[in-house]
Each structure stands twice: as C-alpha cells, then as structure tokens.
Design an enzyme around this catalytic site. Structure first.
Site, short mmCIF file in Angstrom:
data_model
loop_
_atom_site.label_atom_id
_atom_site.label_comp_id
_atom_site.label_asym_id
_atom_site.label_seq_id
_atom_site.Cartn_x
_atom_site.Cartn_y
_atom_site.Cartn_z
N GLY A 59 -1.35 5.97 79.36
CA GLY A 59 -0.06 5.91 78.70
C GLY A 59 0.94 6.89 79.30
O GLY A 59 0.59 7.73 80.14
N CYS A 183 8.18 15.72 69.49
CA CYS A 183 8.81 16.34 70.66
C CYS A 183 10.20 16.89 70.35
O CYS A 183 10.58 17.95 70.84
CB CYS A 183 8.87 15.34 71.81
SG CYS A 183 9.54 13.73 71.36
N GLN A 210 17.05 10.10 71.50
CA GLN A 210 15.75 10.14 72.15
C GLN A 210 15.59 9.08 73.24
O GLN A 210 15.93 7.91 73.04
CB GLN A 210 14.66 10.01 71.09
CG GLN A 210 14.63 11.20 70.15
CD GLN A 210 13.67 11.03 68.99
OE1 GLN A 210 14.10 10.98 67.85
NE2 GLN A 210 12.39 10.94 69.27
N ARG A 257 17.59 5.94 69.45
CA ARG A 257 16.99 5.82 70.77
C ARG A 257 18.10 5.45 71.74
O ARG A 257 18.86 4.52 71.49
CB ARG A 257 15.93 4.74 70.77
CG ARG A 257 15.17 4.62 72.07
CD ARG A 257 14.13 5.71 72.24
NE ARG A 257 13.06 5.61 71.25
CZ ARG A 257 12.10 6.51 71.08
NH1 ARG A 257 12.10 7.60 71.82
NH2 ARG A 257 11.17 6.35 70.18
N HIS A 264 15.08 13.79 76.09
CA HIS A 264 15.75 13.65 74.80
C HIS A 264 16.94 14.61 74.73
O HIS A 264 16.96 15.66 75.37
CB HIS A 264 14.80 13.97 73.65
CG HIS A 264 13.57 13.12 73.61
ND1 HIS A 264 13.55 11.83 74.10
CD2 HIS A 264 12.32 13.37 73.15
CE1 HIS A 264 12.34 11.32 73.91
NE2 HIS A 264 11.58 12.24 73.36
#
Length: 333
Positions: A59, A183, A210, A257, A264
């Site tokens: 990932g 995060c 983000q 997003r 970010h």
C-alpha cells in the site's frame, strides 16, 4: 497565531520525556532520500538490530514505511514484508536486496520485534493483538486503537513519555501496542505543542486540505488517471473520488480532500491563554524536535495578495519534514 490540525486526545499535549523505544515517523519521498539535516545515526542492516515486519507493504503507506526506514538507516537485522494473499509471492527490492512478499498470517510475527501496521483498521484489529501475543511491539497507523485508553497514542516528538513503559531491549517475550494519531493531527501538534507548553492553547480552529495519498495507493492512481482524462477532454473516472472539487468552487467544509498527489495542507488558528509574540513563537519552534523554521518574508507580499498596503501581514514558514506551514499573526484577535 496560525499553526497546524486536529487533536484526538488531550494527553498529546502532555510534557515530553525520553522514550524507551525510538521509532520512525512518517515522511514523504519519491525515492531513497538522504536528509543532510537529519540527526539520526546511520545504521541500516546490522546483526544487533531488531527484526522488523511491515504489514500492508504494497500500500501507499507501506511503501512510505520502507522509504523512511531506508532514509533514516533504521537499524534492523532482518525485515519481513507482509501483505494480502493476492500480493503474496511478488518480489520487492529494498536496500539493494530482493525480498518475497509473504501472506499475512498469525505465524508471520514469530521472532518479530517491531511490526509496523498500515493495512486498515480491520486488519489491525485482527492481527495487532496476535502480533502482541507473539512478543512484537506493534506500531499501528490505522484508527483501530486510537481511542482505546490503555493503548498509548504517540507522536514521538510530542509525548514520547506515553510509551516509556515499553522497552525493546531485554524484553522477555512481552509485546505491546502503540497507536499514532491521524496524519493531520501529527502535523498540527508538531508545531502547536511547543507553543502550547509556553503559552497554553485555549482554543484551536482547524481546516485541513488532505492530499490523495491519505486515501491510499488506489486513490493516487485514480487522481493520476483523472488528470490525464481531464487534460484529454474526457469525462474523468470517478470510483473513489466521486465528488469533484474545482478550484473555482467555494468549499465551506472544514476537512476536504484536494486534487494533489501528496502533502496535506492545514490552516490552524490558535488562541493562547498567555500572550505570545512572534519572536518568542519563532524561538520556540526553532527549538522544537522535527521542526525547521524558514523565515522568508517579502515586504511586497501584501500587494501580491491584493491586500491594502496598510494591512500588516506576518509570515513565518515552518517545515515539518517535507511539509511547509505558514504561520500568520492574527491581528484581529
């Protein structure tokens, strides 16, 4: 004063102390990258290092785990790359050595000292306790254990004392769970905490923007595909990002997003209990772990931004790893 993101637990603002276990934090890089300013000792593969497992290695975050381990020369004597059954058997090169990705199983954690998890909350809930039972120290990047009181929620530069009871060396088969915040929270508190310890934050207003990376590798691939399709005048494929955000559309949400691949961005307005002037804030941030302050002021910036020349604008850039933050003194408060 504006800084950076949202907190999940109050104890993240607790005073720092020396950690018993030192672990890598997140850092974005497209290849093996050496940071000349890094203070970590270069070690890498060595016989007296811990054995490490990366869960979810195929990932986006799993790949970042490997990049960070390499970039910081994190000491390890061996590394086990774990993923789902469909990825098992694939070959992956890390630190000039070729490894075979293994299917994640309970027995995968036999002999593993540190297990880095980023394969989703359900996988963490299923295999995290299994790894702990086999003596592994699990650092989980999902939301699975963030609100579990007995699991320390840790940002190493903010509250390392929360994991002071966890000791890698000399352990007798006893594992442990360590959670890390989202995060955006990490980014925020890296900058906000040292200021809080000086002047005490009493109010925080946060907006986050983000990048696609936060939604995983498939989301990043879709953004790339959408970009090609839009540039070719085609209708974009929308399987993950079903709602498109155009730059000309006003967005009122506090968390969105944005169509960028990585990095970010956040806007954080902090109100303090005690006065905090700009020079003091700069000195505090310059001494904060993992934070680099770049004072890059432009006198004509107010004109460039279309502001009235009498409006005073104070800009201070703070670099946290690869992220750049702009701190602005709020003259209206």
């Amino acid at each position: 004063m504006q800084v950076t993101a949202s907190a999940h637990r109050v104890h993240l603002f607790s005073p720092s102390s020396s950690p018993a276990l030192s672990l890598p934090s997140a850092k974005h890089c497209r290849c093996r990258y050496r940071n000349a300013a890094a203070t970590t000792v270069r070690m890498g593969l060595r016989e007296d290092g811990p054995s490490v497992a990366v869960v979810g290695v195929t990932g986006a975050v799993g790949q970042e785990f490997l990049r960070v381990l390499s970039d910081r020369d994190f000491p390890y004597r061996n590394i086990r790359l774990l993923a789902s059954r469909r990825s098992a058997g694939k070959r992956l090169t890390f630190e000039d050595r070729e490894y075979t990705i293994e299917e994640l199983r309970p027995e995968s954690f036999e002999g593993i000292d540190i297990a880095l998890f980023s394969a989703g909350g359900s996988i963490s809930k299923e295999f995290g306790p299994v790894a702990v039972e086999r003596g592994s120290i699990v650092v989980d990047n999902s939301s699975a254990f963030r609100m579990v009181p007995e699991v320390p929620l840790v940002i190493p530069e903010v509250n390392p004392g929360a994991m002071a009871h966890i000791n890698l060396k000399g352990r007798s088969g006893k594992g442990a769970l360590i959670a890390n915040p989202n995060c955006s929270t990490i980014i925020c508190l890296m900058a906000a905490t040292p200021l809080h310890r000086h002047a005490k934050v009493v109010r925080m207003v946060v907006s986050t923007y983000q990048a696609a990376s936060g939604a995983g590798a498939a989301a990043m691939e879709e953004l790339l595909q959408q970009t090609h399709e839009v540039l070719d005048g085609k209708q974009p494929t929308c399987k993950i990002f079903k709602q498109q955000n155009d730059m000309d559309v006003k967005v009122t949400a506090t968390c969105i997003r944005v169509p960028v691949m990585r990095a970010h961005a956040e806007s954080v307005n902090l109100q303090f209990e005690k006065p905090l002037d700009e020079d003091t804030a700069r000195r505090i941030l310059e001494g904060a772990a993992g934070v680099t302050v770049i004072d890059d002021r432009i006198q004509s910036l107010s004109y460039a931004l279309g502001c009235h020349p009498d409006v005073r604008m104070h800009y201070l850039h703070v670099s946290i790893e690869t992220l750049m933050i702009i701190l602005i003194r709020d003259e209206t408060s």
